[in-house]
Design a protein around this motif. Structure first.
Motif, short mmCIF file in Angstrom:
data_model
loop_
_atom_site.label_atom_id
_atom_site.label_comp_id
_atom_site.label_asym_id
_atom_site.label_seq_id
_atom_site.Cartn_x
_atom_site.Cartn_y
_atom_site.Cartn_z
N PRO A 55 0.82 -1.22 0.00
CA PRO A 55 0.00 0.00 0.00
C PRO A 55 0.85 1.27 0.00
O PRO A 55 1.86 1.36 0.70
N PHE A 56 0.43 2.23 -0.81
CA PHE A 56 0.98 3.58 -0.82
C PHE A 56 -0.18 4.51 -0.51
O PHE A 56 -1.20 4.48 -1.20
N ARG A 57 -0.04 5.34 0.50
CA ARG A 57 -1.11 6.25 0.89
C ARG A 57 -0.68 7.67 0.57
O ARG A 57 0.20 8.22 1.23
N ILE A 58 -1.32 8.24 -0.45
CA ILE A 58 -0.91 9.52 -1.00
C ILE A 58 -1.93 10.58 -0.61
O ILE A 58 -3.14 10.40 -0.82
N LEU A 59 -1.45 11.69 -0.07
CA LEU A 59 -2.30 12.80 0.33
C LEU A 59 -1.83 14.07 -0.35
O LEU A 59 -0.63 14.36 -0.37
#
Length: 110
Positions: A55-59
Motif C-alpha cells: 500500500p501507498f497512501r498519497i495525500l
C-alpha cells in the motif's frame, strides 16, 4: 490543444503538496474527511499487504488542508506491475489542482 493540456498540468500541480502518509490515524481521518469507503482505510491496505500487495497512501494538501487522497495498492506479477485504487481516488469537490497533483503523484508510482 494537446500541448496546452500538457503545459497546464505541471503548472497546476505545483500548487499542491504531496505527502505519503505513514500514520494510521492521520490516514483514516483523511479518508473519512474526504468521504472515502472502507476499501480506502488503513486496515484494508494492511490486509491486502498480507496477500502480496504494497500500500501507498498519497495525500495532497492545498493551503494546508487535505484536498485529495488515494490508497494505491501495488503488486508485481511476473514482469508486470499492477497499481490498483479500490473505490478511489478521493477528491474534495472538483478542484483541478488537487486532481492534477494527485494524478502526477500516482503516475510516479507506476
Amino acid at each position: 490543444m494537446t500541448s496546452t493540456a500538457h503545459g497546464v498540468a505541471p503548472r497546476l500541480a505545483s500548487s499542491g503538496r504531496v505527502r505519503f502518509i505513514q500514520d494510521e490515524t492521520t490516514w483514516n481521518q483523511t479518508v473519512e474527511m474526504l468521504g472515502g469507503s472502507l476499501l480506502q482505510c488503513w486496515q484494508w491496505g494492511e490486509f491486502k499487504a498480507l496477500h502480496g500487495w504494497k500500500p501507498f497512501r498519497i495525500l495532497v494538501d492545498i493551503d494546508g488542508r487535505p484536498a485529495a487522497a488515494a490508497q494505491a495498492l501495488s503488486r508485481s506479477i511476473g514482469p508486470l506491475a499492477v497499481l490498483y485504487m479500490p473505490r478511489g481516488p478521493l477528491i474534495s469537490g472538483t478542484d483541478p489542482i488537487a486532481t492534477s497533483t494527485l494524478t502526477l503523484a500516482i503516475d510516479r508510482l507506476a
